[in-house]
Design a protein around this motif. Sequence first.
Motif, PDB file in Angstrom:
ATOM      1  N   ASP A 186      -8.104 -91.389  30.870  1.00  0.00           N
ATOM      2  CA  ASP A 186      -7.201 -92.031  29.923  1.00  0.00           C
ATOM      3  C   ASP A 186      -6.010 -91.125  29.634  1.00  0.00           C
ATOM      4  OD1 ASP A 186      -9.073 -94.025  29.815  1.00  0.00           O
ATOM      5  OD2 ASP A 186      -9.238 -94.043  27.635  1.00  0.00           O
ATOM      6  N   ASP A 187      -4.848 -91.711  29.493  1.00  0.00           N
ATOM      7  CA  ASP A 187      -3.625 -91.068  28.984  1.00  0.00           C
ATOM      8  C   ASP A 187      -2.791 -90.359  30.052  1.00  0.00           C
ATOM      9  OD1 ASP A 187      -4.759 -91.912  26.611  1.00  0.00           O
ATOM     10  OD2 ASP A 187      -5.253 -89.900  25.900  1.00  0.00           O
ATOM     11  N   HIS A 237      -2.242 -98.423  30.030  1.00  0.00           N
ATOM     12  CA  HIS A 237      -2.821 -98.029  28.735  1.00  0.00           C
ATOM     13  C   HIS A 237      -1.779 -98.330  27.652  1.00  0.00           C
ATOM     14  CE1 HIS A 237      -5.956 -95.998  26.577  1.00  0.00           C
ATOM     15  NE2 HIS A 237      -5.397 -94.815  26.471  1.00  0.00           N
ATOM     16  N   HIS A 293       0.670 -96.375  23.578  1.00  0.00           N
ATOM     17  CA  HIS A 293      -0.635 -95.964  23.035  1.00  0.00           C
ATOM     18  C   HIS A 293      -0.805 -96.453  21.597  1.00  0.00           C
ATOM     19  CE1 HIS A 293      -4.312 -93.632  22.524  1.00  0.00           C
ATOM     20  NE2 HIS A 293      -4.301 -93.450  23.831  1.00  0.00           N
TER      21      HIS A 293
END
Length: 233
Positions: free
Chosen positions: A69-70, A135, A139
């Motif tokens: 993730d990220d 994603h 965010h």
Amino acid sequence: MAVPILLYHQIAVPPSGRVPFRSMVVDPEAFYRQMEWLKRLGFQGLSLREALPYIEGAKRGKVAAITFDDSYENVYDHALPVLQEFGFTATNFVVVNQIGGSNAWDAPNGVAWAPCMSLEQLRDWVDLGHEVGSHTLDHVHLPDLAVEEARKQILQSRALLEELLDEVVSSFCFPYGDETPLDRVLAYEAGYRVATTTRRGRARQADDPFGLPRATVRRNDSWVHFLKKCLAG
Ligand SMILES: [Zn+2]
């Protein structure tokens, strides 16, 4: 069959001291040993896109999906060479407005600054056969947003990634694991095939493909913890 979807954030030597979310930084050596365990146990590590037919029952085999993730630059530096060495593929969930930027969304929570992959690094990632998923743009906490704003975060991030990388983007990941039934519908309508949450467990055919559970790998996980995440739940 039940497929573990492993969730990693950063792969780096963690900052010293008690900083928030330090547990989300897995040491490169630990990551190497975890990939070695997968191989030793007969798992093929796959991107979510490639693992999906196994989750849905169209293919049979011992596979584990690997997700990050990220889109941290330290994943490019420390995880990518290991994935290449073991012949595994993985999915990287990108915060589209932070390509070449940083984890700015984490700053208010006191999380240490960390750079995100550049566009060139993302292109390398894709060229090597790995998957890029969305994603969102920023965010965001999707359930806190008005519907139109949530739709924009889900839909525009996909369109931008496809344009930048010249690749179909089929996987989505809800930031913070925050989602409502409406957010799942928005992800479906935006053209994704799957979406992941932070709900724990292995993914199965009976699961909603827009709410797939994952197993978070943490800094202090022992090998026993790691194996449990791959083999149980
Ligand atoms: Zn995230």
